[in-house]
Design a protein around this motif. Structure first.
Motif, mmCIF file in Angstrom:
data_model
loop_
_atom_site.group_PDB
_atom_site.id
_atom_site.type_symbol
_atom_site.label_atom_id
_atom_site.label_comp_id
_atom_site.label_asym_id
_atom_site.label_seq_id
_atom_site.Cartn_x
_atom_site.Cartn_y
_atom_site.Cartn_z
ATOM 1 N N TYR A 171 0.828 -1.207 0.000
ATOM 2 C CA TYR A 171 0.000 0.000 0.000
ATOM 3 C C TYR A 171 0.867 1.264 0.000
ATOM 4 O O TYR A 171 0.601 2.218 -0.745
ATOM 5 C CB TYR A 171 -0.986 0.012 1.183
ATOM 6 N N PHE A 172 1.928 1.264 0.812
ATOM 7 C CA PHE A 172 2.782 2.454 0.880
ATOM 8 C C PHE A 172 3.352 2.781 -0.504
ATOM 9 O O PHE A 172 3.455 3.954 -0.894
ATOM 10 C CB PHE A 172 3.918 2.244 1.893
ATOM 11 N N ALA A 173 3.700 1.728 -1.248
ATOM 12 C CA ALA A 173 4.346 1.911 -2.558
ATOM 13 C C ALA A 173 3.444 2.627 -3.559
ATOM 14 O O ALA A 173 3.952 3.286 -4.477
ATOM 15 C CB ALA A 173 4.774 0.554 -3.109
ATOM 16 N N ALA A 192 4.962 10.957 5.452
ATOM 17 C CA ALA A 192 4.892 9.907 6.483
ATOM 18 C C ALA A 192 6.199 9.850 7.280
ATOM 19 O O ALA A 192 6.192 9.693 8.506
ATOM 20 C CB ALA A 192 4.596 8.555 5.843
ATOM 21 N N TRP A 193 7.337 10.001 6.572
ATOM 22 C CA TRP A 193 8.630 10.024 7.265
ATOM 23 C C TRP A 193 8.780 11.296 8.102
ATOM 24 O O TRP A 193 9.360 11.282 9.185
ATOM 25 C CB TRP A 193 9.785 9.974 6.251
ATOM 26 N N ALA A 194 8.280 12.424 7.560
ATOM 27 C CA ALA A 194 8.533 13.723 8.200
ATOM 28 C C ALA A 194 7.677 13.955 9.444
ATOM 29 O O ALA A 194 8.048 14.751 10.308
ATOM 30 C CB ALA A 194 8.291 14.842 7.186
ATOM 31 N N PRO A 244 11.193 4.270 0.892
ATOM 32 C CA PRO A 244 10.729 3.038 1.534
ATOM 33 C C PRO A 244 9.692 3.347 2.613
ATOM 34 O O PRO A 244 9.593 4.479 3.077
ATOM 35 C CB PRO A 244 12.006 2.473 2.172
ATOM 36 N N ARG A 245 8.932 2.346 3.013
ATOM 37 C CA ARG A 245 7.955 2.548 4.095
ATOM 38 C C ARG A 245 8.695 2.748 5.417
ATOM 39 O O ARG A 245 9.574 1.959 5.756
ATOM 40 C CB ARG A 245 7.042 1.326 4.195
ATOM 41 N N PRO A 246 8.326 3.793 6.178
ATOM 42 C CA PRO A 246 8.977 3.965 7.485
ATOM 43 C C PRO A 246 8.622 2.791 8.405
ATOM 44 O O PRO A 246 7.497 2.290 8.349
ATOM 45 C CB PRO A 246 8.363 5.255 8.038
ATOM 46 N N PRO A 247 9.562 2.368 9.248
ATOM 47 C CA PRO A 247 9.264 1.243 10.148
ATOM 48 C C PRO A 247 8.162 1.584 11.154
ATOM 49 O O PRO A 247 7.547 0.686 11.712
ATOM 50 C CB PRO A 247 10.603 0.987 10.856
#
Ligand SMILES: Cc1cc2nc3c(=O)[nH]c(=O)nc-3n(C[C@H](O)[C@H](O)[C@H](O)COP(=O)(O)O)c2cc1C
Length: 194
Positions: free
Chosen positions: A105-107, A117-119, A149-152
Motif C-alpha cells: 500500500y505504501f508503494a 509519512a517520514w517527516a 521506503p515505508r517507514p518502520p
C-alpha cells in the motif's frame, strides 16, 4: 426479512452506494480506541480496504491511536453516510497488517505522502509549521532520486469484526437496527429497538 446473512457483503453494498453519493471522502470513518486504563479517544481515518478478514486503515504506529492500539488492541469504527442516512458500527480486535501488505500500500501512495509519512512524528508536539516544512525538506533530500521506503513506524491495522451493526432510518424514528455478532465462525443476526 432480517437482511442478508453476511454483514461484509451488506457493508460492501452500502459502501458502493456511498461512493456514488458521498463527497469528498466516502471512506472517512470515525475510529475509537482506548488506553490501557479504558480512557476513550476518537478521530477520523480513511478506510483503505475491507474483506471477510476485516477493515483496514493506515497510520503512524507512534501516534496516540498507535500507542493505544498496542496497549489495548480493540477498536470501534463508526461510519455515517449522510446522503444515505445510514450508520454502520464495527467493533473488534485489532491486528497490525503484514509488512508485505503495508509495503504494497505504501508503494502506491503519492511521493509527497510517502515523504510526509517520514517527516511527521504524528501526535508529538510540533514547535512550528516551519519545523515541519524543514523536516519534510530533509526527508525529500535524503531520498532524492530513489524510491521512498515505508517507514518502520508506519503501517496498517485491521479491525477483525466481532460485531457489526447497521442502522437505517425509518418513519416515526422507528429506525431499523440489525446487529451481526460473530459466533463460532458464523454470524448471529438480531434486531434491536431503535
Ligand atoms: C478526512 C480525514 C482523514 C484522515 N485520515 C487519516 C488516516 O487515514 N490515517 C491517520 O493516521 N490519520 C488520518 N487523519 C488524521 C486523524 O484524524 C488524526 O488527526 C491523526 O491520525 C492523529 O490522531 P491520534 O493523535 O489520535 O493518533 C484523517 C483526518 C481526516 C479529517
Amino acid at each position: 426479512m432480517i437482511g442478508p446473512l453476511d454483514p461484509i457483503a451488506r457493508f460492501a453494498k452500502i459502501f458502493e452506494q456511498a461512493k456514488k453519493v458521498v463527497t469528498p471522502e466516502p471512506a472517512a470513518v470515525t475510529l475509537a480506541t482506548a488506553s490501557a486504563d479504558g480512557k476513550p479517544s476518537a478521530r477520523v481515518v480513511l478506510l483503505k480496504g475491507f474483506d471477510e478478514r476485516g477493515f483496514v486503515f493506515y497510520t503512524n504506529l507512534e501516534s496516540q491511536k498507535g500507542k493505544e492500539l498496542k496497549a489495548n488492541p480493540h477498536a470501534a469504527l463508526c461510519f455515517y453516510f449522510p446522503p444515505l442516512y445510514q450508520q454502520v458500527r464495527v467493533e473488534g480486535r485489532v491486528e497490525q497488517v503484514s509488512d508485505a501488505e503495508a509495503d504494497a500500500y505504501f508503494a502506491i501512495r503519492p511521493r509527497g505522502s510517502q515523504i510526509g509519512a517520514w517527516a511527521s512524528k504524528q501526535s508529538a508536539p510540533l514547535a512550528s509549521r516551519e519545523q515541519l516544512e524543514a523536516d519534510f525538506k530533509t526527508v525529500e533530500e535524503k531520498f532524492a532520486g530513489r524510491q521512498v521506503p515505508r517507514p518502520p513506524f508506519w503501517s496498517g491495522f485491521r479491525i477483525i469484526p466481532e460485531r457489526i451493526e447497521f442502522w437505517e432510518s425509518r418513519e416515526n424514528r422507528l429506525h431499523d437496527r440489525t446487529v451481526y455478532s460473530r459466533k463460532k465462525g458464523g454470524w448471529v443476526v438480531e434486531k434491536l429497538y431503535p
